[in-house]
Design an enzyme around this catalytic site. Sequence first.
Site, PDB file in Angstrom:
ATOM      1  CE  LYS A   1      37.163  17.821  18.269  1.00  0.00           C
ATOM      2  NZ  LYS A   1      35.869  17.645  17.651  1.00  0.00           N
ATOM      3  CB  CYS A   2      39.269   8.945  20.945  1.00  0.00           C
ATOM      4  SG  CYS A   2      40.150   7.399  21.222  1.00  0.00           S
ATOM      5  N   GLY A   3      39.282   7.373  18.137  1.00  0.00           N
ATOM      6  CA  GLY A   3      38.733   6.224  17.423  1.00  0.00           C
ATOM      7  C   GLY A   3      37.820   5.377  18.299  1.00  0.00           C
ATOM      8  CG  PHE A   4      39.129   3.340  21.438  1.00  0.00           C
ATOM      9  CD1 PHE A   4      38.919   2.149  20.762  1.00  0.00           C
ATOM     10  CD2 PHE A   4      40.422   3.665  21.802  1.00  0.00           C
ATOM     11  CE1 PHE A   4      39.968   1.284  20.456  1.00  0.00           C
ATOM     12  CE2 PHE A   4      41.487   2.815  21.503  1.00  0.00           C
ATOM     13  CZ  PHE A   4      41.258   1.626  20.827  1.00  0.00           C
ATOM     14  CB  THR A   5      34.667   8.905  20.282  1.00  0.00           C
ATOM     15  OG1 THR A   5      35.898   9.568  20.604  1.00  0.00           O
ATOM     16  CG2 THR A   5      33.505   9.783  20.694  1.00  0.00           C
TER      17      THR A   5
END
Length: 159
Positions: free
Chosen positions: A35-39
């Site tokens: 659930k990360c912007g980098f996912t």
Amino acid sequence: MTSLHDFKATAIDGQEIDLSSYDGSVVLVVNTASKCGFTPQYQGLQELYDSYGDRGFTVLGFPCDQFAHQEPGSEEEIAAFCERNYGVSFPMFAKVDVNGKDAHPLYQWLKKEQGGLIGGAIKWNFTKFLVGRDGRVLDRYAPTTEPAKISGDIESALA
């Protein structure tokens, strides 16, 4: 001398894995989160794995929930998410801590071998460590480094 091959880790399915099984391989160790912007980097990591896997390269994904609670799921949920959304087929491991007193021994060693901008601490999800065939750390990459940008270093390590 310590190397990647001296550690064990629990796979996402609960099996204990001796990392010496990666002796002779070039390995990219990454702390991940769903659930990360980098996912979306999962896609690039899978592309690296697909491109170089037959030449002795692998990605090892270590989910971590230490950054803004961005990996809240169970191992089963994480595995299903990775496969369903990004077709992840590289080895994934059980959730670990990468910082603090409970940091996994592998991450304690990686940070000691290749410190980052804020000392040894991992700054965020998707910090990447490139490990050579001999199990020694070759380089460390920031979370913002897209997996494709590492391909030249992987090529060199595989040569």
